[in-house]
Write a protein that holds these residues in place. Structure first.
Motif, PDB file in Angstrom:
ATOM      1  N   ARG A   1      -2.115  -2.212  13.112  1.00 52.61           N
ATOM      2  CA  ARG A   1      -0.659  -1.954  12.660  1.00 52.61           C
ATOM      3  C   ARG A   1      -0.118  -3.396  12.359  1.00 52.61           C
ATOM      4  O   ARG A   1       0.234  -4.164  13.083  1.00 52.61           O
TER       5      ARG A   1
ATOM      6  N   PRO B   1       4.415   7.680  11.277  1.00 54.32           N
ATOM      7  CA  PRO B   1       3.649   7.446  10.471  1.00 54.32           C
ATOM      8  C   PRO B   1       3.634   8.553   9.360  1.00 54.32           C
ATOM      9  O   PRO B   1       3.712   9.467   9.299  1.00 54.32           O
TER      10      PRO B   1
ATOM     11  N   LEU C   1      -0.173   0.598   8.353  1.00 59.20           N
ATOM     12  CA  LEU C   1      -1.153   1.562   9.175  1.00 59.20           C
ATOM     13  C   LEU C   1      -2.359   1.430   8.836  1.00 59.20           C
ATOM     14  O   LEU C   1      -2.684   2.191   7.593  1.00 59.20           O
TER      15      LEU C   1
ATOM     16  N   GLU D   1       4.906   2.701   8.203  1.00 60.43           N
ATOM     17  CA  GLU D   1       5.883   3.395   9.209  1.00 60.43           C
ATOM     18  C   GLU D   1       6.982   2.493   9.148  1.00 60.43           C
ATOM     19  O   GLU D   1       6.703   1.418   8.845  1.00 60.43           O
TER      20      GLU D   1
ATOM     21  N   ALA E   1      -1.212   3.986   4.325  1.00 59.97           N
ATOM     22  CA  ALA E   1      -0.087   4.584   5.326  1.00 59.97           C
ATOM     23  C   ALA E   1       0.803   3.622   5.854  1.00 59.97           C
ATOM     24  O   ALA E   1       0.519   2.452   5.742  1.00 59.97           O
TER      25      ALA E   1
ATOM     26  N   GLU F   1       1.453   9.133   6.012  1.00 63.35           N
ATOM     27  CA  GLU F   1      -0.035   9.208   5.142  1.00 63.35           C
ATOM     28  C   GLU F   1       0.313   9.138   3.643  1.00 63.35           C
ATOM     29  O   GLU F   1       1.165   9.880   3.224  1.00 63.35           O
TER      30      GLU F   1
END
Length: 115
Positions: free
Chosen positions: A48, A8, A44, A76, A74, A10
């Motif tokens: 998700r 992840p 995120l 990923e 966020a 941020e």
């Protein structure tokens, strides 16, 4: 099958602007055969949510670059390949500002990926 993740990342706003607005992914095939990599990007938050889904074919000794939207709180990225030469794939993830300048805190290079 090999699965790798950026983990992840941020990207909360600083003075009203998120540090990263775009993510550049670079995939390099050092194997003798072609391979295919599935790239999945997730937003995120409380959930998700998939927002990038692309399958990329890479020839031997070829490098491929893709740019994706990342003006999110966020995110990923997950990379999957079922090719036997999966360890021959170099992957890096680079956060960039709107101007194109790299965001050092939002970069993931090959030796830092989660597997």
């Amino acid at each position: 099958m090999a699965t790798l993740s950026s983990g992840p990342i941020e990207n909360n706003p600083v003075s009203g602007v998120r540090p990263t607005q775009q993510v550049t992914i670079r995939l390099a095939n050092r194997a003798a055969d072609s391979l295919t990599v599935s790239v999945q990007g997730y937003v995120l938050s409380t959930t998700r949510t998939l927002y990038v889904s692309e399958v990329i074919s890479i020839a031997p000794n070829e490098a491929v670059t893709r740019n994706y939207f990342a003006d999110l709180d966020a995110y990923e990225f997950v990379f999957e390949t079922d090719t036997e030469g999966a360890e021959q794939v170099g992957i890096s993830v680079w956060g960039k500002q709107a101007s194109g300048q790299l965001v050092d805190a939002h970069r993931v290079v090959e030796h830092e990926k989660n597997s």
